[in-house]
Scaffold this motif. Structure first.
Motif, PDB file in Angstrom:
ATOM      1  N   LEU A   1      72.306 -71.968 -18.859  1.00 48.58           N
ATOM      2  CA  LEU A   1      73.163 -72.890 -18.129  1.00 48.58           C
ATOM      3  C   LEU A   1      72.494 -73.304 -16.831  1.00 48.58           C
ATOM      4  O   LEU A   1      71.632 -72.596 -16.305  1.00 48.58           O
ATOM      5  N   THR A   2      72.896 -74.444 -16.318  1.00 48.06           N
ATOM      6  CA  THR A   2      72.427 -74.888 -15.000  1.00 48.06           C
ATOM      7  C   THR A   2      73.660 -75.191 -14.146  1.00 48.06           C
ATOM      8  O   THR A   2      74.138 -76.330 -14.116  1.00 48.06           O
ATOM      9  N   PRO A   3      74.193 -74.190 -13.461  1.00 48.74           N
ATOM     10  CA  PRO A   3      75.395 -74.410 -12.646  1.00 48.74           C
ATOM     11  C   PRO A   3      75.127 -75.390 -11.506  1.00 48.74           C
ATOM     12  O   PRO A   3      74.002 -75.509 -11.014  1.00 48.74           O
ATOM     13  N   ALA A   4      76.179 -76.086 -11.083  1.00 47.96           N
ATOM     14  CA  ALA A   4      76.091 -76.901  -9.875  1.00 47.96           C
ATOM     15  C   ALA A   4      75.779 -75.984  -8.701  1.00 47.96           C
ATOM     16  O   ALA A   4      76.079 -74.787  -8.731  1.00 47.96           O
TER      17      ALA A   4
ATOM     18  N   ALA B   1      64.353 -73.010 -12.927  1.00 44.37           N
ATOM     19  CA  ALA B   1      64.461 -73.642 -11.615  1.00 44.37           C
ATOM     20  C   ALA B   1      65.605 -72.988 -10.854  1.00 44.37           C
ATOM     21  O   ALA B   1      66.388 -72.208 -11.421  1.00 44.37           O
ATOM     22  N   GLU B   2      65.713 -73.291  -9.588  1.00 44.93           N
ATOM     23  CA  GLU B   2      66.754 -72.706  -8.751  1.00 44.93           C
ATOM     24  C   GLU B   2      68.132 -72.961  -9.360  1.00 44.93           C
ATOM     25  O   GLU B   2      68.493 -74.098  -9.658  1.00 44.93           O
ATOM     26  N   GLY B   3      68.873 -71.892  -9.570  1.00 44.32           N
ATOM     27  CA  GLY B   3      70.205 -71.993 -10.153  1.00 44.32           C
ATOM     28  C   GLY B   3      70.253 -71.792 -11.653  1.00 44.32           C
ATOM     29  O   GLY B   3      71.336 -71.643 -12.214  1.00 44.32           O
TER      30      GLY B   3
ATOM     31  N   LEU C   1      69.464 -64.828 -13.149  1.00 44.30           N
ATOM     32  CA  LEU C   1      69.756 -66.005 -12.334  1.00 44.30           C
ATOM     33  C   LEU C   1      68.591 -66.268 -11.394  1.00 44.30           C
ATOM     34  O   LEU C   1      68.240 -65.410 -10.572  1.00 44.30           O
ATOM     35  N   CYS C   2      67.991 -67.435 -11.507  1.00 43.08           N
ATOM     36  CA  CYS C   2      66.888 -67.821 -10.624  1.00 43.08           C
ATOM     37  C   CYS C   2      67.467 -68.304  -9.296  1.00 43.08           C
ATOM     38  O   CYS C   2      68.247 -69.262  -9.262  1.00 43.08           O
TER      39      CYS C   2
END
Length: 288
Positions: free
Chosen positions: A121-124, A61-63, A43-44
């Motif tokens: 994945l890119t979580p909110a 990227a972040e998240g 996880l970034c």
């Protein structure tokens, strides 16, 4: 430290402890592709760059969240500082037993990609923050060694895996770079993944994609961080590691299966990149 040394260190750590979780803020110093015997959740938390796995390149990227199955070649390439990330490693059999405690959750993860790709994945932001908090709690619990720590660790892992499974069904797909160079390099990567058992003269590969050899090398290196022949060598050796771990095939058969026509060359390359012989690697990490 070479990438293969990182691989051996992680594998050795997972033999001693089936779950390892750490929040890392130091400068990333992985020089090349690597893989592990267990699952990795990555996880970034801060920064940006690229994440490379199999025949795909993903935005980092972040998240951004990745689940890398065992023995999948991967590499993160930060392009900014500071760069913070959580890395959770789970030994393969521990992962399987953990999921056996909840049939619906096991079904959700049974559909993980079984090729050279991975789950991305890119979580909110609120979901990413919640996952970061769970990982911090997990890191803390693993470090405490207090009574009932095993139960607490399993509970946190199941909660985290459940939240990730929910994201798989409702989360947005990650943005993908669509530059012409990215498209071409991914085509080449896919070709290597499908033909690594064959001889791969780079002049012929370049011609297949209507590129000059020098231009193919340049865009491949720019996009991935390594040369085409370096990737093919890493891919073949990683496939060899997987075979050594799971079978009792003779070394000469393993070499031939992954595209090496000469046994001595295979053994030389294997020892050069892993600092051990194929037989030594099997004895140290093999399951059979």
């Amino acid at each position: 430290m070479s990438s293969e040394a990182v691989d051996a260190v992680t594998n050795s750590m997972l033999e001693r402890a089936p779950v390892i979780c750490s929040f890392r803020t130091e400068t990333l110093r992985q020089p090349g592709l690597h893989s592990h015997n267990g699952y990795e959740v990555y996880l970034c938390a801060k920064g940006k760059g690229r994440f490379f796995a199999g025949d795909r390149m993903y935005p980092l990227a972040e998240g951004a969240l990745f689940i890398i199955p065992p023995m999948r070649l991967h590499l993160s390439r930060p392009e900014s500082e500071p760069f913070h990330r959580f890395v959770l490693s789970i030994e393969e059999h521990y992962w399987e037993k953990l999921l056996q405690t909840d049939a619906p959750l096991a079904d959700a993860y049974r559909s993980l990609p079984d090729d050279d790709r991975l789950l991305c994945l890119t979580p909110a932001p609120n979901n990413a923050a919640m996952l970061q908090e769970l990982l911090l709690q997990l890191e803390h619990e693993l470090a405490r060694h207090e009574p009932y720590a095993e139960a607490a660790v399993k509970g946190l892992l199941l909660r985290g895996l459940a939240e990730i499974a929910r994201l798989r069904t409702g989360g947005p797909a990650p943005a993908r770079s669509v530059s012409a160079a990215d498209v071409k390099v991914e085509q080449i990567l896919r070709y290597f993944s499908e033909h690594y058992q064959e001889e791969l003269p780079m002049d012929e590969v370049a011609a297949k994609f209507r590129l000059s050899r020098s231009y193919m090398y340049r865009i491949f290196k720019n996009q991935t961080g390594f040369a085409p022949n370096e990737y093919v060598a890493a891919l073949r050796l990683n496939k060899a590691k997987a075979i050594l771990l799971r079978t009792d095939w003779p070394i000469i058969a393993v070499a031939a299966e992954v595209g090496f026509r000469d046994l001595s060359h295979f053994c030389h390359m294997f020892k050069r990149f892993t600092h051990t012989t194929p037989s030594g690697y099997r004895s140290r990490f093999g399951k059979t």
